[in-house]
Write an enzyme that holds these catalytic residues in place. Sequence first.
Site, short mmCIF file in Angstrom:
data_model
loop_
_atom_site.label_atom_id
_atom_site.label_comp_id
_atom_site.label_asym_id
_atom_site.label_seq_id
_atom_site.Cartn_x
_atom_site.Cartn_y
_atom_site.Cartn_z
N CYS A 1 66.82 26.97 -26.46
CA CYS A 1 66.21 25.99 -25.22
C CYS A 1 65.66 27.26 -23.99
O CYS A 1 66.25 28.20 -23.70
CB CYS A 1 66.69 24.79 -24.47
N CYS B 1 66.66 26.04 -20.89
CA CYS B 1 68.19 25.56 -20.35
C CYS B 1 68.57 27.58 -20.51
O CYS B 1 69.22 27.74 -19.33
CB CYS B 1 69.16 25.54 -21.91
N CYS C 1 51.76 21.52 -2.08
CA CYS C 1 50.82 22.24 -2.64
C CYS C 1 51.80 23.50 -3.02
O CYS C 1 52.56 24.05 -2.28
CB CYS C 1 50.54 22.57 -0.88
N CYS D 1 50.17 26.09 -0.05
CA CYS D 1 51.44 26.12 0.87
C CYS D 1 53.00 26.99 0.86
O CYS D 1 53.24 27.81 1.62
CB CYS D 1 51.83 25.13 1.05
#
Length: 371
Positions: free
Chosen positions: A48, A51, A169, A172
């Site tokens: 994975c 992972c 955001c 941001c």
Amino acid sequence: MRFSLSLLFAGLLAGVSASNVLELVPDNFDSVVGIGKPGLVEFFAPWCGHCKSLAPIYEQLADAFSHAKDKVIVAKVDADGEGRPLGQKYGVTGYPTLKWFDAQGNVENYEGGRDLDALASFVASKSGVKSNIKPPPPPATLILDAHTFDDVALDDTKDVLVTFTAPWCGHCKSLKPIYEEVAKDFKSESNCIVANIDADAALNKEIAGRYGVASYPTIKFFPRGGKEVESYEGGRSEEAFITFLNERCGTYRAVGGGLTNEAGRLAELDAVAQGFLSAAGSARDAIYKEAKALSETLGATSNHYLRVMEKIVNSGEAYVEKESQRLALILSKRTMALTKLDEIKIKANILSAFVKSETSETVIGREADEL
């Protein structure tokens, strides 16, 4: 000897590969989990990608609580290998899946962030155990909320730049490290404040509405003296913010936190300095008196001009070059406090006013020719 070296090498490898993450399988799971110690368990698969990305962070998490192994565990289960029965038992359908087990073995899904700070905060709050992660230094950006906003942003004696942001955001998040550098650059400017407010927090909604914040980030400048609030529409680079604030605050900050070459310079005394260089004898005395009279109305910085004139009279014009080199060396090392470096930079800037300009040399040469 060969046998001893082999043992030593094996021991070193073991030390390097040691992990504080406890590996669980069906045979040992029930003897570790739910028998008095709480813990976080990662159900993973070796193939994975997510992972693999989490693995180094999870190792750091285990290290952060390694001093309290008797109170909390950080463990993992290969749910696609030997630990597959455990993954099935606890409803694991994707990787990685993180689950919190309390001291009695009751389980809940972990749904928080997968950065070290988020994981460590979760484990600490659930277990009551503090991690050994050193807290980051406080930000240079002044963080405001509904309780402090008006006292800072509407202070008649200060200029204040405020970013209205939201935690979720993306723009941001991209702006935050740049803005923090700007705050560091202006840290020593007590009347030019770089601030932020979480405009999406319930507590701060009224303030966001008051200033028409409809998107994030919104940036507004609150000038001293109660003048009209100005929307910032400039660039979002460190340099762009610094240029804007220098213009509005009357400061001379440079990228990186130092001062520009114009800091401390006074146009009236710059002209006098050039005249002083080209004069001699009684003419210099007259110019010095002129500078002294001007300095009484131009503030403390003007006294540096007088000191340089006195040094030139007593030590010769070579003083300017020698002292400039000394100050430049100090500034390059940057081992002093910011306020002290600012003082030195201003002195260096004023010294440069006593370097003969090409214009003054041309004028002097022309006058000599006319004579």
